[in-house]
Design a protein around this motif. Structure first.
Motif, mmCIF file in Angstrom:
data_model
loop_
_atom_site.group_PDB
_atom_site.id
_atom_site.type_symbol
_atom_site.label_atom_id
_atom_site.label_comp_id
_atom_site.label_asym_id
_atom_site.label_seq_id
_atom_site.Cartn_x
_atom_site.Cartn_y
_atom_site.Cartn_z
ATOM 1 N N TYR A 1 -40.206 12.921 50.488
ATOM 2 C CA TYR A 1 -39.508 14.252 49.505
ATOM 3 C C TYR A 1 -38.931 14.491 50.874
ATOM 4 O O TYR A 1 -38.913 14.510 51.918
ATOM 5 C CB TYR A 1 -40.540 14.889 49.071
ATOM 6 C CG TYR A 1 -40.418 16.341 48.626
ATOM 7 C CD1 TYR A 1 -39.011 16.444 47.655
ATOM 8 C CD2 TYR A 1 -40.592 17.660 50.023
ATOM 9 C CE1 TYR A 1 -39.030 17.697 47.349
ATOM 10 C CE2 TYR A 1 -40.245 18.152 49.275
ATOM 11 C CZ TYR A 1 -39.200 18.754 48.039
ATOM 12 O OH TYR A 1 -38.750 19.650 48.114
ATOM 13 N N ARG A 2 -37.765 15.082 50.533
ATOM 14 C CA ARG A 2 -37.090 15.688 52.172
ATOM 15 C C ARG A 2 -36.030 17.180 51.282
ATOM 16 O O ARG A 2 -36.131 16.784 50.041
ATOM 17 C CB ARG A 2 -36.336 15.135 52.318
ATOM 18 C CG ARG A 2 -36.536 13.988 53.086
ATOM 19 C CD ARG A 2 -35.339 13.667 54.628
ATOM 20 N NE ARG A 2 -36.093 12.496 55.240
ATOM 21 C CZ ARG A 2 -36.046 11.156 55.142
ATOM 22 N NH1 ARG A 2 -35.670 10.251 54.065
ATOM 23 N NH2 ARG A 2 -36.747 10.596 55.500
ATOM 24 N N SER A 3 -37.059 18.315 51.508
ATOM 25 C CA SER A 3 -36.687 19.527 50.770
ATOM 26 C C SER A 3 -34.955 20.012 51.630
ATOM 27 O O SER A 3 -34.546 19.340 52.091
ATOM 28 C CB SER A 3 -37.316 20.904 51.684
ATOM 29 O OG SER A 3 -37.137 20.950 52.833
ATOM 30 N N SER B 1 -32.635 19.000 48.087
ATOM 31 C CA SER B 1 -33.884 18.060 48.299
ATOM 32 C C SER B 1 -33.841 17.136 47.037
ATOM 33 O O SER B 1 -32.782 16.721 46.592
ATOM 34 C CB SER B 1 -35.122 19.086 48.043
ATOM 35 O OG SER B 1 -34.474 19.394 46.485
ATOM 36 N N ALA C 1 -32.030 20.404 53.054
ATOM 37 C CA ALA C 1 -31.404 21.216 54.890
ATOM 38 C C ALA C 1 -30.077 21.096 55.279
ATOM 39 O O ALA C 1 -29.332 20.845 53.913
ATOM 40 C CB ALA C 1 -32.198 20.125 55.674
ATOM 41 N N LYS D 1 -36.255 21.149 56.959
ATOM 42 C CA LYS D 1 -37.195 22.441 56.846
ATOM 43 C C LYS D 1 -38.265 21.044 56.404
ATOM 44 O O LYS D 1 -39.079 22.037 57.194
ATOM 45 C CB LYS D 1 -36.314 23.192 55.423
ATOM 46 C CG LYS D 1 -35.886 23.792 55.666
ATOM 47 C CD LYS D 1 -34.839 24.552 54.630
ATOM 48 C CE LYS D 1 -33.832 25.403 54.729
ATOM 49 N NZ LYS D 1 -33.888 26.404 53.523
ATOM 50 N N PHE D 2 -38.776 20.650 55.499
ATOM 51 C CA PHE D 2 -39.786 20.492 54.780
ATOM 52 C C PHE D 2 -39.603 18.769 54.735
ATOM 53 O O PHE D 2 -38.340 18.212 54.302
ATOM 54 C CB PHE D 2 -40.471 21.357 54.190
ATOM 55 C CG PHE D 2 -41.568 20.064 53.534
ATOM 56 C CD1 PHE D 2 -43.110 20.820 54.406
ATOM 57 C CD2 PHE D 2 -41.940 19.819 52.446
ATOM 58 C CE1 PHE D 2 -44.003 19.580 54.065
ATOM 59 C CE2 PHE D 2 -43.408 18.924 51.720
ATOM 60 C CZ PHE D 2 -44.263 19.283 52.345
ATOM 61 N N SER D 3 -40.880 18.195 55.111
ATOM 62 C CA SER D 3 -39.875 15.876 54.707
ATOM 63 C C SER D 3 -41.917 16.317 54.203
ATOM 64 O O SER D 3 -42.813 16.530 55.382
ATOM 65 C CB SER D 3 -39.835 15.575 55.642
ATOM 66 O OG SER D 3 -40.056 15.521 57.137
ATOM 67 N N ALA D 4 -42.214 14.787 52.580
ATOM 68 C CA ALA D 4 -43.244 14.515 53.099
ATOM 69 C C ALA D 4 -43.046 13.157 52.747
ATOM 70 O O ALA D 4 -42.404 12.551 52.404
ATOM 71 C CB ALA D 4 -44.285 15.271 52.028
#
Length: 108
Positions: A28-30, A46, A32, A1-4
């Motif tokens: 960071y990985r949300s 996450s 999934a 979904k989202f990663s930073a």
């Protein structure tokens, strides 16, 4: 979904012409779903991974001796989850565990 991904790489002179080199990186990985069929068993929560290091660089950058660490918090996570069927086992590929080591890099 989202990663930073956030990091730094810092170098500063110390004694003589030597340099202190420090670096760090946080990923960071949300949550999934890592299952190709999007089964509920493929859910991964996450998580964050922290890597870093500190080292000494020689004059002219001829060598560098660095203490490095990967996954410093020893976060447990998976990179793949498979469910073959309702009667077979669920398998998961674990992510890399904590690693701490010394790296010597030398130029010719």
């Amino acid at each position: 979904k989202f990663s930073a991904n956030v990091g730094f790489d810092f170098r500063t002179p110390i004694a003589g012409a030597y340099y202190l080199h420090t670096f760090s990186n946080v990923v960071y990985r949300s949550s999934a779903n890592y299952n190709s069929g999007l089964s509920y068993v493929g859910a991964q929560g996450s998580y964050s991974i922290v890597d870093g290091g500190i080292g000494i660089q020689s004059p002219g950058n001829k060598f560098e001796l660095t203490l490095v660490g990967k996954n410093l918090a020893d976060t447990h996570y998976v990179t793949n989850i498979d469910a073959y069927s309702t009667t077979n086992a669920i398998t998961a590929t674990p992510g890399d565990r904590r690693y701490v080591g010394i790296v010597l890099r030398a130029g010719l």
